[in-house]
Design an enzyme around this catalytic site. Structure first.
Site, short mmCIF file in Angstrom:
data_model
loop_
_atom_site.label_atom_id
_atom_site.label_comp_id
_atom_site.label_asym_id
_atom_site.label_seq_id
_atom_site.Cartn_x
_atom_site.Cartn_y
_atom_site.Cartn_z
N LYS A 202 0.86 -1.19 0.00
CA LYS A 202 0.00 0.00 0.00
C LYS A 202 0.89 1.24 0.00
O LYS A 202 1.74 1.41 0.89
CB LYS A 202 -0.91 -0.01 1.23
CG LYS A 202 -1.75 1.24 1.34
CD LYS A 202 -2.79 1.13 2.43
CE LYS A 202 -3.55 2.44 2.56
NZ LYS A 202 -4.62 2.34 3.56
N LYS A 256 -2.22 -1.42 -3.80
CA LYS A 256 -3.09 -0.24 -3.71
C LYS A 256 -2.26 1.02 -3.78
O LYS A 256 -1.23 1.09 -3.09
CB LYS A 256 -3.82 -0.31 -2.36
CG LYS A 256 -4.73 0.84 -2.09
CD LYS A 256 -5.32 0.68 -0.71
CE LYS A 256 -6.13 1.93 -0.41
NZ LYS A 256 -6.59 1.95 0.95
C1 PBG Z 1 -6.85 3.75 5.51
C2 PBG Z 1 -7.47 3.52 4.18
C3 PBG Z 1 -7.39 4.41 3.12
C4 PBG Z 1 -8.08 3.85 2.06
C5 PBG Z 1 -8.58 2.62 2.48
N1 PBG Z 1 -8.17 2.42 3.81
C6 PBG Z 1 -6.82 5.76 3.05
C7 PBG Z 1 -5.51 6.06 3.63
O1 PBG Z 1 -4.64 5.19 3.72
O2 PBG Z 1 -5.34 7.20 4.01
C8 PBG Z 1 -8.23 4.51 0.73
C9 PBG Z 1 -9.27 3.98 -0.19
C10 PBG Z 1 -9.57 4.87 -1.32
O3 PBG Z 1 -8.92 5.91 -1.57
O4 PBG Z 1 -10.52 4.53 -2.04
N2 PBG Z 1 -6.86 2.73 6.39
#
Ligand code: PBG
Length: 332
Positions: A202, A256
């Site tokens: 991620k 991601k």
């Molecule tokens: C945080 C989380 C995020 C997303 C899913 N879980 C955002 C972040 O890491 O700040 C993003 C999902 C999206 O942008 O559609 N636990």
């Protein structure tokens, strides 16, 4: 693979593209609603279905409105839904205790879905950001994100989700050691069949902008997430993270964001052969919606092309806000 082909004109590659029938016959990848995981936002209150300003067509729903989504997902043949809580600033705390409250919106939504549509696969999000006063995925002490105490909290959060009936636990926090700790706790609590889909690779991405609005974190987040989420410049590191999480007991892994990181999807699939998912995140979704609203692109065609790209890159499935729209198009 070493393609063998005669020189032109014996080989004319356009032969296999001459009509829809033959194109269908030689098509290498296929999309189906069963490949989709639909992210759904849950909030408190009653009778609420409100659109998220930065994500046209995506709603936040109160728990009593979630069963409708579950029925729709089941009827469209969507593979799973993934629940995210929306928590206003006033509900957020420094100790993040809401995260492992058996009565929080997500756990109540899981129970409601499992009572109404037990066959629907339900995934959750495991991270503290949606409960944290400062919007971070872990506890913050003196400006630092504290790893091991956060893992203890994530374990409690995961076990409560499993108790509520979640099928797939989705740790999205990027702390070290959480997969092993969550797996051990699930085994100890007799949840042998609960799966873990690790957000293994991620990235610290600007494409999450609209999501932070969706979950109420935009105003909350102080600083950035670069000490735990990955540097977008890195690729080998993604393989180390995936190897680590599979080694700790993850059943499935995720990359991601999605489209900007298809090279990572391909490397992960080729290297490990594990079930591999990509998250087409909020910014990717909103960019397509915004361009389509301006008449610059054809929304349906760009949506389907973007989803097919994930399959071509080796993904088994896709978390996408387009899940219901794409599933409907696949049915027609
Ligand atoms: C945080 C989380 C995020 C997303 C899913 N879980 C955002 C972040 O890491 O700040 C993003 C999902 C999206 O942008 O559609 N636990």
């Amino acid at each position: 693979m070493q393609p063998i082909q005669a020189p032109y004109p014996a080989t004319r590659l356009r032969r296999l593209r001459q009509n829809a029938g033959i194109r269908g016959l030689v098509r290498e990848n296929h999309l189906s609603a069963a490949d989709f995981i639909w992210p759904v936002f849950v909030r408190d209150g009653e009778g609420i279905v409100e659109e998220i300003p930065a994500m046209p067509g995506v709603m936040r729903r109160s728990v009593d409105k979630i069963v409708d989504v579950a029925i729709e997902a089941r009827d469209l043949g969507i593979g799973a839904i993934c629940l995210f809580p929306y928590t206003g600033l006033e509900e957020r705390t420094e100790d993040c205790a809401g995260a492992w409250d058996p009565e929080n919106h997500v756990n109540r939504a899981i129970r409601a879905i499992k009572a109404a549509v037990p066959e629907l696969v339900v995934m959750t999000d495991v991270a503290l950001d949606t409960y944290n006063i400062n919007g971070h995925d872990g506890f913050v002490v003196d400006g630092q994100i504290i790893n091991d105490r956060t893992v203890d909290a994530l374990v409690k959060m995961s076990v409560e989700q499993a108790r509520a009936g979640a099928d797939i636990i989705g740790p999205s926090d990027m702390m070290d050691g959480r997969i092993g700790a969550i797996r051990a706790a699930l085994e100890a609590e007799d949840f042998q069949n609960v799966m873990i889909l690790s957000y293994a690779a991620k990235y610290a991405s600007a494409f999450y902008g609209p999501f932070r609005d969706a979950v109420g974190a935009s105003g909350a987040l102080t600083g950035d997430k670069k000490t735990y989420q990955m540097d977008p410049a890195n690729s080998d590191e993604a393989l180390r993270l995936v190897a680590r999480d599979l080694g700790e007991g993850a059943d499935m892994v995720m990359v991601k964001p999605g489209l900007p990181y298809l090279d990572i999807c391909r490397r992960v699939k080729d290297t490990f052969g594990a079930p591999t998912f990509a998250y087409q995140v909020s910014g990717e979704y909103s960019m397509i919606k915004a361009a389509a609203a301006q008449g610059m692109i054809d929304e349906d065609r760009v949506m389907m092309e973007s989803l097919m790209a994930f399959k071509r890159a080796g993904c088994d499935g896709i978390l996408t806000y387009f899940a219901p729209a794409a599933a409907k198009l696949l049915q027609s």
